[in-house]
Design a protein around this motif. Structure first.
Motif, mmCIF file in Angstrom:
data_model
loop_
_atom_site.group_PDB
_atom_site.id
_atom_site.type_symbol
_atom_site.label_atom_id
_atom_site.label_comp_id
_atom_site.label_asym_id
_atom_site.label_seq_id
_atom_site.Cartn_x
_atom_site.Cartn_y
_atom_site.Cartn_z
ATOM 1 N N ARG A 50 0.790 -1.228 0.000
ATOM 2 C CA ARG A 50 0.000 0.000 0.000
ATOM 3 C C ARG A 50 0.831 1.291 0.000
ATOM 4 O O ARG A 50 0.275 2.375 -0.120
ATOM 5 N N GLY A 51 2.126 1.205 0.177
ATOM 6 C CA GLY A 51 2.926 2.419 0.279
ATOM 7 C C GLY A 51 3.191 3.070 -1.064
ATOM 8 O O GLY A 51 2.820 2.568 -2.127
ATOM 9 N N ALA A 52 3.847 4.227 -1.012
ATOM 10 C CA ALA A 52 4.238 4.966 -2.211
ATOM 11 C C ALA A 52 5.661 4.572 -2.600
ATOM 12 O O ALA A 52 6.490 4.278 -1.740
ATOM 13 N N PHE A 53 5.935 4.566 -3.909
ATOM 14 C CA PHE A 53 7.292 4.232 -4.340
ATOM 15 C C PHE A 53 7.574 4.820 -5.714
ATOM 16 O O PHE A 53 6.669 5.133 -6.498
ATOM 17 N N ALA A 54 8.858 5.001 -5.978
ATOM 18 C CA ALA A 54 9.412 5.238 -7.307
ATOM 19 C C ALA A 54 10.617 4.297 -7.384
ATOM 20 O O ALA A 54 10.702 3.340 -6.629
ATOM 21 N N TYR A 55 11.555 4.558 -8.296
ATOM 22 C CA TYR A 55 12.740 3.709 -8.284
ATOM 23 C C TYR A 55 14.002 4.540 -8.446
ATOM 24 O O TYR A 55 13.950 5.739 -8.717
ATOM 25 N N ARG A 56 15.128 3.903 -8.240
ATOM 26 C CA ARG A 56 16.415 4.579 -8.133
ATOM 27 C C ARG A 56 16.895 5.077 -9.498
ATOM 28 O O ARG A 56 16.702 4.417 -10.518
ATOM 29 N N TRP A 57 17.564 6.226 -9.463
ATOM 30 C CA TRP A 57 18.153 6.808 -10.671
ATOM 31 C C TRP A 57 19.534 6.178 -10.880
ATOM 32 O O TRP A 57 20.556 6.754 -10.555
ATOM 33 N N SER A 58 19.541 4.959 -11.400
ATOM 34 C CA SER A 58 20.786 4.262 -11.691
ATOM 35 C C SER A 58 21.702 4.275 -10.470
ATOM 36 O O SER A 58 21.322 3.847 -9.387
ATOM 37 N N LEU A 71 22.802 6.802 -8.749
ATOM 38 C CA LEU A 71 22.578 7.930 -7.848
ATOM 39 C C LEU A 71 21.485 7.605 -6.835
ATOM 40 O O LEU A 71 20.532 6.885 -7.141
ATOM 41 N N GLU A 72 21.598 8.161 -5.644
ATOM 42 C CA GLU A 72 20.584 7.961 -4.607
ATOM 43 C C GLU A 72 19.492 9.021 -4.735
ATOM 44 O O GLU A 72 19.238 9.798 -3.816
ATOM 45 N N THR A 73 18.878 9.059 -5.889
ATOM 46 C CA THR A 73 17.755 9.947 -6.150
ATOM 47 C C THR A 73 16.668 9.142 -6.860
ATOM 48 O O THR A 73 16.878 7.993 -7.250
ATOM 49 N N TYR A 74 15.502 9.763 -7.037
ATOM 50 C CA TYR A 74 14.378 9.065 -7.643
ATOM 51 C C TYR A 74 14.409 9.155 -9.162
ATOM 52 O O TYR A 74 14.885 10.131 -9.745
ATOM 53 N N ASN A 75 13.873 8.125 -9.787
ATOM 54 C CA ASN A 75 13.403 8.214 -11.163
ATOM 55 C C ASN A 75 11.915 7.913 -11.115
ATOM 56 O O ASN A 75 11.515 6.825 -10.695
ATOM 57 N N THR A 76 11.098 8.869 -11.502
ATOM 58 C CA THR A 76 9.646 8.711 -11.394
ATOM 59 C C THR A 76 9.026 8.181 -12.682
ATOM 60 O O THR A 76 7.848 8.410 -12.933
ATOM 61 N N ALA A 77 9.815 7.479 -13.500
ATOM 62 C CA ALA A 77 9.229 6.797 -14.658
ATOM 63 C C ALA A 77 8.211 5.770 -14.205
ATOM 64 O O ALA A 77 7.304 5.405 -14.953
ATOM 65 N N VAL A 78 8.361 5.272 -12.985
ATOM 66 C CA VAL A 78 7.342 4.482 -12.294
ATOM 67 C C VAL A 78 7.066 5.187 -10.977
ATOM 68 O O VAL A 78 7.989 5.445 -10.208
ATOM 69 N N LEU A 79 5.808 5.540 -10.735
ATOM 70 C CA LEU A 79 5.456 6.271 -9.524
ATOM 71 C C LEU A 79 4.161 5.728 -8.953
ATOM 72 O O LEU A 79 3.133 5.692 -9.634
ATOM 73 N N ARG A 80 4.208 5.311 -7.696
ATOM 74 C CA ARG A 80 3.006 4.916 -6.960
ATOM 75 C C ARG A 80 2.765 5.968 -5.879
ATOM 76 O O ARG A 80 3.638 6.234 -5.052
ATOM 77 N N LEU A 81 1.601 6.582 -5.899
ATOM 78 C CA LEU A 81 1.231 7.585 -4.908
ATOM 79 C C LEU A 81 -0.235 7.377 -4.573
ATOM 80 O O LEU A 81 -1.080 7.273 -5.472
ATOM 81 N N ASN A 82 -0.551 7.314 -3.291
ATOM 82 C CA ASN A 82 -1.923 7.053 -2.878
ATOM 83 C C ASN A 82 -2.805 8.290 -3.047
ATOM 84 O O ASN A 82 -2.346 9.426 -2.905
ATOM 85 N N LYS A 83 -4.065 8.033 -3.331
ATOM 86 C CA LYS A 83 -5.024 9.111 -3.594
ATOM 87 C C LYS A 83 -5.231 9.970 -2.355
ATOM 88 O O LYS A 83 -5.540 9.468 -1.272
ATOM 89 N N GLY A 84 -5.053 11.281 -2.492
ATOM 90 C CA GLY A 84 -5.305 12.219 -1.408
ATOM 91 C C GLY A 84 -4.484 11.978 -0.160
ATOM 92 O O GLY A 84 -4.950 12.256 0.948
ATOM 93 N N SER A 85 -3.265 11.510 -0.303
ATOM 94 C CA SER A 85 -2.449 11.149 0.850
ATOM 95 C C SER A 85 -1.789 12.374 1.467
ATOM 96 O O SER A 85 -1.672 13.436 0.840
ATOM 97 N N ALA A 86 -1.318 12.210 2.713
ATOM 98 C CA ALA A 86 -0.575 13.279 3.381
ATOM 99 C C ALA A 86 0.739 13.544 2.668
ATOM 100 O O ALA A 86 1.189 14.686 2.566
ATOM 101 N N LEU A 138 12.862 2.143 -4.830
ATOM 102 C CA LEU A 138 13.094 0.740 -5.152
ATOM 103 C C LEU A 138 14.299 0.582 -6.076
ATOM 104 O O LEU A 138 14.673 1.513 -6.795
ATOM 105 N N PRO A 139 14.909 -0.602 -6.098
ATOM 106 C CA PRO A 139 16.036 -0.839 -7.009
ATOM 107 C C PRO A 139 15.601 -0.743 -8.458
ATOM 108 O O PRO A 139 14.507 -1.186 -8.830
ATOM 109 N N ASP A 140 16.454 -0.155 -9.296
ATOM 110 C CA ASP A 140 16.078 -0.017 -10.698
ATOM 111 C C ASP A 140 16.077 -1.362 -11.421
ATOM 112 O O ASP A 140 15.554 -1.460 -12.535
ATOM 113 N N ALA A 141 16.613 -2.406 -10.804
ATOM 114 C CA ALA A 141 16.539 -3.731 -11.416
ATOM 115 C C ALA A 141 15.102 -4.174 -11.634
ATOM 116 O O ALA A 141 14.814 -4.957 -12.544
ATOM 117 N N MET A 142 14.166 -3.655 -10.838
ATOM 118 C CA MET A 142 12.771 -4.072 -10.941
ATOM 119 C C MET A 142 12.079 -3.488 -12.163
ATOM 120 O O MET A 142 11.136 -4.088 -12.693
#
Length: 761
Positions: free
Chosen positions: A558-566, A568-583, A620-624
């Motif tokens: 149920r949590g929110a996630f994106a995946y790692r930018w290769s 670098l310890e930053t996000y790549n939001t090519a995949v993004l899970r975000l819950n509706k109306g979340s805090a 998440l790991p970009d391997a996924m």
């Protein structure tokens, strides 16, 4: 002659006598003066300043101030004539900064240390009590099914109840030995039963689907796949394959792999000890022992005011799958979002085909299974340039174009109407649908195309349809005309569009080549993914994504996630899970509003890092989702996964020495274990150059004929369908062609899908 030089004359006309036979130099020389100053400190470090005292004529105020000449003298004698003044200036600047820093930290209302270097300024606009409330809300809603620790900087003093974690034995340490800062949660959820994913006879030819309601334990996946801990993509994919049952016993025997089982179901009743009342009441600034500053350790964004206290709706109750009334949870809708600009091509075509080929849609049944929550695919289409104004008939025009497009028309078939929907994107409508933005975003419409702090300027529309530079200096439009000036984006047609030059950045529709990249649409999509997920819920995917397996267990998490930018310890939001109306979504939008509406993945990383919310948006790991990325950046080439891509272009033009693999291994041998593949743009490169048309069989033959007729130069041009020979085809097929043809054969009814299910029309 010598005496006149070395022994200068006295005042009486006689020469000075030498001392010990050595010459005597003039006492006024610079060397003598410098030596004298070194050993005779006649000047003081401080000089008195006499100031009159107002109202007292007989007394004076005597103050001591640093002596500038003494400081200059010291710097010169200590460090030399050149370095001394420079170091003196640096010291004075440092002293003034420290004085200013101590004043700002202890003598102002903000009470924060100033940032000495402006290169990486803070983006934070929320106080600690609001960050605490965000953490508590997300945990209570079941959006943190993880045992990873809460950052100490959040400053929680009591552990929140976590309905997404099973109950565990609490810490038995006496209170006097415990830290006042809490970094863990109390599990109150159901027990977890980890599944051994294997096929059962006679269904052993294809992998089994995950059990409806199953959940992926992403803590286990992080332990096995995190690049930060030197885990290889190759090894991660093996864990994902075996733990997900994708190998189905077809590989050689391994030792006991129970620790690789990452898919579980919740079983049993949970202890519902969560009280939702505290989350709608004002929280204390810091819930730790003693009175501490609520902003200690937090650096506020320079020039911005703290946000008003956060007001959140009560967190939705966490309900496990076995206790749900229906298969689908309204709070967590299973919607895949994708954003597309311009004419429909083979890129969204294959994304939709792979969706049909891998997801549990019930297309092999006459009537869908009521115990299965079928995901939906919403393809959002921006029909024109990112900075254009859609006309009133845009929705009708979009459907007409889809029906006439051979790549899109097959997905309008009634068989897919419940799982695939085409939506018209309208920027004004979407931003007005976000409560956190609707009242303020128009003030930033001039900088709407903001990517990483760099704003792409586009001409603004005036009420007469001309650009601001062409319009006369009339009064600005009122709010009722905002739909005209910002729908779709912000700008009216430019001079380039009027003169027929449609290749400038404002009028560009899609990326047709590396030199004509549609940057505005890419920037708009950076914002669109957060808008869609926050407003409707679900998972966003970039259009250059291909599904490789069922996502059932990712929906269960149920949590929110994106995946790692290769690397670098930053996000790549090519995949993004975000819950509706979340805090978390509220935080991201309000923070972005105070930072120029910048939704670039690197900037999102900065938002969450400055606020200590990174664990709530799991990286998440970009391997996924992006298994080739590290190899393309020259990492892990000593043990690459299968296939081995040195550049992303190898997907479309597989190297000759590796070109036997696609046909020999097929879909089954392409990064098996990963959930999807991201091929990173290449919009202008066809998946299958020799058969660059939809090949879906007699049911969709009309669209195929239209596409084949439109080919400008091809060996198949002009030939009726079915008359081409093997000599007309490419001998060694590339990976992109194999994936496209595999998914098409499922629609034609020539093979089952990835899980052995045959499509029924």
């Amino acid at each position: 002659m010598a005496a006149s030089i070395y022994f200068p004359s006295r005042g009486n006309g006689f020469a000075d006598k030498p001392h010990n036979g050595l010459p005597i130099y003039n006492n006024n020389s610079s060397a003598v003066q410098e030596k004298w100053h070194r050993h005779h400190h006649t000047s003081s470090w401080f000089v008195p300043i006499i100031l009159p005292i107002p109202g007292v004529k007989t007394r004076r105020l005597r103050l001591l101030a640093p002596n500038p000449s003494r400081l200059h003298q010291f710097s010169v004698t200590r460090f030399g004539r050149r370095k001394g003044p420079i170091l003196l200036c640096i010291g004075l600047i440092t002293a003034f900064y420290l004085l200013f820093a101590f004043h700002k930290r202890f003598g102002t209302e903000d009470k924060t240390w100033p940032t000495p270097f402006p290169g990486d300024p803070s983006t934070l606009v929320y106080r600690r009590e609001d960050l605490q409330r965000i953490w508590e809300w997300e945990i209570a809603a079941g959006h943190y099914p993880s045992s990873h620790r809460i950052p100490e900087a959040i400053g929680l003093s009591s552990p929140p109840h976590n309905p997404a974690l099973p109950a565990r034995r609490s810490n038995a340490l006496p209170p006097r030995f415990r830290s006042p800062i809490v970094t863990s949660t109390i599990g109150t959820g159901s027990k977890r039963v980890y599944l051994d994913m294997k096929g059962t006879p006679p269904n052993v030819a294809y992998p089994p689907r995950s059990v409806p309601g199953s959940i992926a334990d992403l803590d286990i996946i992080m332990d096995q796949c995190d690049f930060s801990t030197n885990k290889y993509v190759r090894d991660c994919l093996e864990v994902l394959r075996i733990g997900g049952g994708l190998d189905n016993g077809k590989r050689v025997r391994r030792a006991k792999t129970d620790e690789w089982s990452y898919i579980y179901v919740e079983n049993g009743e949970r202890e519902n000890a969560t009280d939702t009342a505290p989350y709608i009441k004002p929280a204390f600034a810091l819930k730790t022992q003693g009175e501490l500053d609520p902003t200690t350790g937090l650096t506020k964004k320079r020039g911005a005011e703290w946000e008003l206290p956060l007001r959140l709706r009560p967190p939705p109750p966490y309900v496990s799958h076995i206790h749900q009334i229906s298969a689908c949870d309204e709070e967590n809708p299973r919607i895949f979002h994708m954003f597309w600009t311009g004419p429909f091509t083979d890129k969204p075509y294959l994304a939709l085909l792979s969706f049909l080929f891998t997801q549990n849609l019930g297309l092999h049944l006459e009537h869908p299974d009521p115990s299965v929550c079928r995901p939906q695919f919403w393809l959002w289409i921006n029909p024109g340039p990112a900075a254009s104004v859609p006309n009133p008939s845009a929705l009708k025009d979009m459907h007409d174009q889809l029906r006439g497009n051979p790549w899109a028309s097959p997905f309008l078939h009634p068989r897919f109407k419940d799982v695939i929907q085409f939506k018209l994107w309208n920027t004004t409508e979407q931003l007005d649908g976000i409560p956190e933005l609707k009242d303020e975003w128009r003030a930033l419409r001039d900088s709407l195309f903001n990517s990483g702090g760099y704003v792409e300027k586009v001409p603004q529309a005036a009420s007469n349809g001309k650009t601001k530079t062409e319009a006369e200096e009339d009064e600005d439009d009122n709010d009722d005309e905002d739909e005209v000036s910002v729908a779709g984006a912000v700008a009216a047609p430019t001079n380039a569009a009027k003169t027929g030059d449609n290749d400038d950045k404002v009028n560009r529709v899609g990326s047709k080549s590396p030199s004509s990249y549609d940057r505005l649409s890419v920037i708009l999509s950076d914002m669109a993914r957060f808008v869609l997920c926050h407003r409707f819920g679900g998972i966003y995917l970039d259009a250059d994504t291909i599904f490789l397996r069922d996502w059932e267990e990712l929906w269960g998490w149920r949590g929110a996630f994106a995946y790692r930018w290769s690397r670098l310890e930053t996000y790549n939001t090519a995949v993004l899970r975000l819950n509706k109306g979340s805090a978390l979504g509220t935080f991201l939008f309000r923070t972005a509003l105070k930072n120029g509406l910048d939704f670039h993945p690197m900037t999102i990383s900065k938002y969450t890092k400055d606020a200590h919310l990174e664990p709530l948006l799991l990286r998440l790991p970009d391997a996924m989702f992006d298994s080739a990325w590290l190899n393309t950046e020259q990492y892990q080439r000593d043990r690459p996964p299968q296939p081995y891509f040195q550049v992303f272009g190898d997907f479309f033009d597989t190297p000759r020495e590796a070109s036997a693999a696609p046909q020999a291994l097929g879909f089954d041998g392409f990064f098996k274990g990963a959930y999807s593949y991201h091929f990173h743009n290449f919009w202008w490169k066809p998946f299958d150059a020799n058969r660059n048309f939809p090949d879906l069989g007699p049911r969709f033959i009309e669209g195929e004929r239209i596409a084949r007729a439109s080919l400008e130069s091809s060996q198949l041009t002009g030939k009726p369908p079915g008359e081409e020979t093997i000599a007309d085809d490419k001998r060694d097929l590339d990976w992109s062609a194999v994936l496209k043809r595999t998914c098409e054969s499922f629609i034609r009814g020539e093979r089952p899908n990835l899980y052995g299910e045959w499509l029924k029309w």
